[in-house]
Scaffold this motif. Structure first.
Motif, PDB file in Angstrom:
ATOM      1  N   GLU A  51      13.838   2.922  -0.578  1.00  0.00           N
ATOM      2  CA  GLU A  51      12.553   2.412   0.017  1.00  0.00           C
ATOM      3  C   GLU A  51      12.398   1.134  -0.279  1.00  0.00           C
ATOM      4  O   GLU A  51      12.078   0.308   0.407  1.00  0.00           O
ATOM      5  CB  GLU A  51      11.519   3.437  -0.692  1.00  0.00           C
ATOM      6  CG  GLU A  51      11.290   4.624   0.096  1.00  0.00           C
ATOM      7  CD  GLU A  51      10.944   4.680   1.594  1.00  0.00           C
ATOM      8  OE1 GLU A  51      10.051   3.674   1.865  1.00  0.00           O
ATOM      9  OE2 GLU A  51      11.694   5.280   2.297  1.00  0.00           O
TER      10      GLU A  51
ATOM     11  N   ARG B 210       0.692  -1.159   0.139  1.00  0.00           N
ATOM     12  CA  ARG B 210      -0.079  -0.116  -0.048  1.00  0.00           C
ATOM     13  C   ARG B 210       0.820   1.239   0.092  1.00  0.00           C
ATOM     14  O   ARG B 210       0.329   2.360  -0.432  1.00  0.00           O
ATOM     15  CB  ARG B 210      -0.824   0.096   1.300  1.00  0.00           C
ATOM     16  CG  ARG B 210      -1.786  -0.961   1.098  1.00  0.00           C
ATOM     17  CD  ARG B 210      -2.968  -1.230   2.143  1.00  0.00           C
ATOM     18  NE  ARG B 210      -3.443  -2.657   1.990  1.00  0.00           N
ATOM     19  CZ  ARG B 210      -3.632  -3.287   2.938  1.00  0.00           C
ATOM     20  NH1 ARG B 210      -2.992  -3.049   4.371  1.00  0.00           N
ATOM     21  NH2 ARG B 210      -4.104  -4.694   2.678  1.00  0.00           N
ATOM     22  N   TYR B 211       2.135   1.209   0.469  1.00  0.00           N
ATOM     23  CA  TYR B 211       2.974   2.343   0.625  1.00  0.00           C
ATOM     24  C   TYR B 211       3.779   2.839  -0.447  1.00  0.00           C
ATOM     25  O   TYR B 211       4.394   3.872  -0.486  1.00  0.00           O
ATOM     26  CB  TYR B 211       3.691   2.204   1.929  1.00  0.00           C
ATOM     27  CG  TYR B 211       2.570   1.829   3.128  1.00  0.00           C
ATOM     28  CD1 TYR B 211       1.509   2.713   3.517  1.00  0.00           C
ATOM     29  CD2 TYR B 211       2.850   0.710   3.861  1.00  0.00           C
ATOM     30  CE1 TYR B 211       0.929   2.181   4.456  1.00  0.00           C
ATOM     31  CE2 TYR B 211       1.926   0.384   4.942  1.00  0.00           C
ATOM     32  CZ  TYR B 211       1.234   1.044   5.281  1.00  0.00           C
ATOM     33  OH  TYR B 211       0.003   0.901   6.327  1.00  0.00           O
ATOM     34  N   LEU B 212       3.825   2.100  -1.483  1.00  0.00           N
ATOM     35  CA  LEU B 212       4.643   2.464  -2.635  1.00  0.00           C
ATOM     36  C   LEU B 212       4.183   3.706  -3.321  1.00  0.00           C
ATOM     37  O   LEU B 212       2.794   3.456  -3.626  1.00  0.00           O
ATOM     38  CB  LEU B 212       4.808   1.336  -3.449  1.00  0.00           C
ATOM     39  CG  LEU B 212       5.702   0.305  -3.023  1.00  0.00           C
ATOM     40  CD1 LEU B 212       6.225  -0.613  -4.289  1.00  0.00           C
ATOM     41  CD2 LEU B 212       7.152   0.621  -2.232  1.00  0.00           C
ATOM     42  N   SER B 213       4.926   4.633  -3.608  1.00  0.00           N
ATOM     43  CA  SER B 213       4.386   5.647  -4.540  1.00  0.00           C
ATOM     44  C   SER B 213       4.633   5.233  -5.793  1.00  0.00           C
ATOM     45  O   SER B 213       5.078   4.102  -6.141  1.00  0.00           O
ATOM     46  CB  SER B 213       5.532   7.020  -4.148  1.00  0.00           C
ATOM     47  OG  SER B 213       6.534   6.414  -4.883  1.00  0.00           O
ATOM     48  N   ASN B 214       4.134   6.063  -6.934  1.00  0.00           N
ATOM     49  CA  ASN B 214       4.182   5.823  -8.275  1.00  0.00           C
ATOM     50  C   ASN B 214       5.746   5.735  -8.785  1.00  0.00           C
ATOM     51  O   ASN B 214       5.901   4.861  -9.610  1.00  0.00           O
ATOM     52  CB  ASN B 214       3.383   6.706  -8.958  1.00  0.00           C
ATOM     53  CG  ASN B 214       2.052   6.644  -8.752  1.00  0.00           C
ATOM     54  OD1 ASN B 214       1.264   5.734  -8.494  1.00  0.00           O
ATOM     55  ND2 ASN B 214       1.212   7.651  -9.377  1.00  0.00           N
ATOM     56  N   ASP B 215       6.411   6.496  -8.161  1.00  0.00           N
ATOM     57  CA  ASP B 215       7.866   6.539  -8.495  1.00  0.00           C
ATOM     58  C   ASP B 215       8.452   5.189  -8.098  1.00  0.00           C
ATOM     59  O   ASP B 215       9.085   4.570  -8.776  1.00  0.00           O
ATOM     60  CB  ASP B 215       8.480   7.647  -7.922  1.00  0.00           C
ATOM     61  CG  ASP B 215       8.386   8.888  -8.611  1.00  0.00           C
ATOM     62  OD1 ASP B 215       7.383   9.043  -9.734  1.00  0.00           O
ATOM     63  OD2 ASP B 215       8.561  10.078  -8.595  1.00  0.00           O
ATOM     64  N   ASP B 216       8.315   5.018  -6.725  1.00  0.00           N
ATOM     65  CA  ASP B 216       8.694   3.532  -6.324  1.00  0.00           C
ATOM     66  C   ASP B 216       8.345   2.435  -7.358  1.00  0.00           C
ATOM     67  O   ASP B 216       9.221   1.639  -7.620  1.00  0.00           O
ATOM     68  CB  ASP B 216       7.972   3.181  -4.979  1.00  0.00           C
ATOM     69  CG  ASP B 216       8.599   4.163  -3.813  1.00  0.00           C
ATOM     70  OD1 ASP B 216       9.546   4.870  -4.111  1.00  0.00           O
ATOM     71  OD2 ASP B 216       8.024   4.482  -2.671  1.00  0.00           O
TER      72      ASP B 216
ATOM     73  N   CYS C  40      13.691   6.131  -4.024  1.00  0.00           N
ATOM     74  CA  CYS C  40      12.903   5.074  -4.411  1.00  0.00           C
ATOM     75  C   CYS C  40      13.689   3.809  -4.285  1.00  0.00           C
ATOM     76  O   CYS C  40      13.225   2.928  -3.650  1.00  0.00           O
ATOM     77  CB  CYS C  40      12.339   5.202  -5.908  1.00  0.00           C
ATOM     78  SG  CYS C  40      11.256   6.835  -6.282  1.00  0.00           S
TER      79      CYS C  40
ATOM     80  N   LYS D 214       0.095  -6.707  -7.619  1.00  0.00           N
ATOM     81  CA  LYS D 214      -0.203  -5.286  -8.213  1.00  0.00           C
ATOM     82  C   LYS D 214      -1.156  -5.604  -9.762  1.00  0.00           C
ATOM     83  O   LYS D 214      -2.082  -4.813  -9.894  1.00  0.00           O
ATOM     84  CB  LYS D 214       0.961  -4.483  -8.560  1.00  0.00           C
ATOM     85  CG  LYS D 214       0.488  -3.037  -8.859  1.00  0.00           C
ATOM     86  CD  LYS D 214       0.398  -2.450  -7.535  1.00  0.00           C
ATOM     87  CE  LYS D 214       0.155  -0.950  -7.985  1.00  0.00           C
ATOM     88  NZ  LYS D 214      -0.633   0.042  -6.771  1.00  0.00           N
TER      89      LYS D 214
END
Ligand code: ADP
Ligand code: MG
Length: 374
Positions: free
Chosen positions: A55, A9-15, A52, A86
């Protein structure tokens, strides 16, 4: 291995872009150079990508590999799981992941649900688990077969299983409904039942015996042999539909074409497995059983259909070779105990050439309760 859904849930789009870039890079690189990850991700500003990367490494989705010829990362099991789940989530085939209901030699099985609450099964193929561990004494294996990485083999297994399940399902065989697949994972319907190995008595063993033997023959008539037709891969339905519809067959990655050189041996092995189980567990013996030369007559060709649908002859060959190598070596290993020790085995192999900076990356040990009785 546990599934780490928390990081999802915590990944950003860039990640996510950087994770995808690492996956793309690993098609040609065992260790993906950091520079290549940056290039593929195509994000502006190097520092951003660096964040990224750290992370992702912190969440154990990628792992840093030091002391190679260059500095780089590799995708972990967790990272590959993440990408597959995903994809399911984007396609709305999976909304939530529930309990683990099985851990086999080469897979992890979870119950999942879609948005409407329909429960399904997620099967994650983990092919390298056995082969990497059991190649400790055969270093050449890994060296000569770089392409046969766990990622590649597990993906082939899932692709093969999905393709066969689909062909069988569409032809009215009692198998789970194939719903979706991505990478090394497949989604199928949840079978309301239990593995036949739990059966200690049956009110009419002869009826069950006959319909299981008919399944083997019908499968052969369609050009296929299951090759792992045993009490672990036959699910007995809680509520049988009829005498002929009391079971569902699962687990197809190892199935072969009737044209296979060892077809007769595999056919007999499947038949013998059932005979043995019925004799030992249910005290039922019958002199009536299928014989390859007499009964395995081809009337249809699902094997050819599946090849045409995308699982090519070349893939079949490559996969069969890899799986039989893996199994031959795996057979000598005491399975259950070793699964708990797999981390050591994996690490030892991987660290031979490169030091893996994956503290905490290790999969968690398998709960004793989760261990298969297989
Ligand atoms: P493996 O290749 O590791 O043997 P299987 O596909 O045989 O994996 O699944 C392992 C176990 O998970 C099965 O014995 C069964 O108990 C459970 N299982 C697998 N698929 C399903 C399903 N569709 N519905 C219910 N249970 C399943
Ligand atoms: Mg199985």
């Amino acid at each position: 291995m546990k599934l780490n859904t928390a990081a999802m849930r915590y990944l950003s789009n860039d990640d996510f872009r950087v994770l995808t870039a690492t996956e793309m890079g690993s098609k040609n690189h065992e260790i993906v150079p950091t520079t290549l990850i940056v290039q593929i991700a195509g994000l502006r500003g190097g520092a951003g990508v660096g964040n990224c990367i750290s992370e992702l490494a912190k969440s154990n989705l990628i792992a840093r590999v030091k002391n190679a010829k260059y500095d780089g990362y590799r995708l972990t099991y967790g990272g590959y799981d993440y990408l597959a789940i995903k994809a399911f989530s984007n396609r709305r085939t999976v909304y939530s992941v529930g309990n683990q209901i099985g851990v086999g030699k080469e897979s992890d099985i979870f119950v999942v649900a879609n948005e409407k609450g329909r429960k399904c099964v997620l099967k994650i193929h983990r092919l390298g688990r056995i082969s990497f561990r059991s190649v400790k004494n055969n270093r050449d294996y890994l060296r000569n077969r770089q392409s046969a990485s766990w990622m590649y083999l597990s993906r082939l297994a899932a692709q093969k299983e999905f393709a066969f399940m689909k062909a069988l399902y569409e032809n009215g065989f009692p198998v789970p409904e194939p719903i979706d697949y991505s990478r090394h994972c497949i989604i199928m319907s949840l079978i309301p039942g239990f593995p036949m190995r739990q059966l200690s008595s049956h009110e009419d063993p002869s009826a069950l015996y006959s319909s299981l033997m008919s399944f083997i023959v019908r499968l052969a008539n369609h050009g296929l042999i299951h090759c792992d037709f045993n009490e672990f891969n036959i699910m007995i339905l809680d509520e049988p539909k009829s005498e002929d519809e009391q079971f569902v067959v699962i687990d197809f990655p190892q199935c072969v074409s009737l044209g296979h050189v060892d077809a007769e041996r595999y056919f007999k092995r499947d038949v013998d497995c059932i005979r043995r189980f019925f004799e030992k567990k249910l005290g039922y013996v019958s002199e009536d059983y299928p014989i390859f030369q007499r009964d395995a007559k081809r009337v249809a060709s699902l094997d050819i259909d599946v090849q045409a649908s995308g699982f090519s002859k070349k893939m079949v060959k490559e996969f069969e070779k890899a799986i039989s190598e893996s199994r031959e070596k795996g057979e000598n290993a005491a399975d259950q105990e070793e699964i708990g020790e797999e981390d050591d085995g994996d690490k030892e192999d991987e660290e031979e050439d490169d030091e893996v900076d994956d503290e905490g990356e290790n999969e968690e040990g398998v709960d004793p309760e989760d261990e298969p009785e297989e």
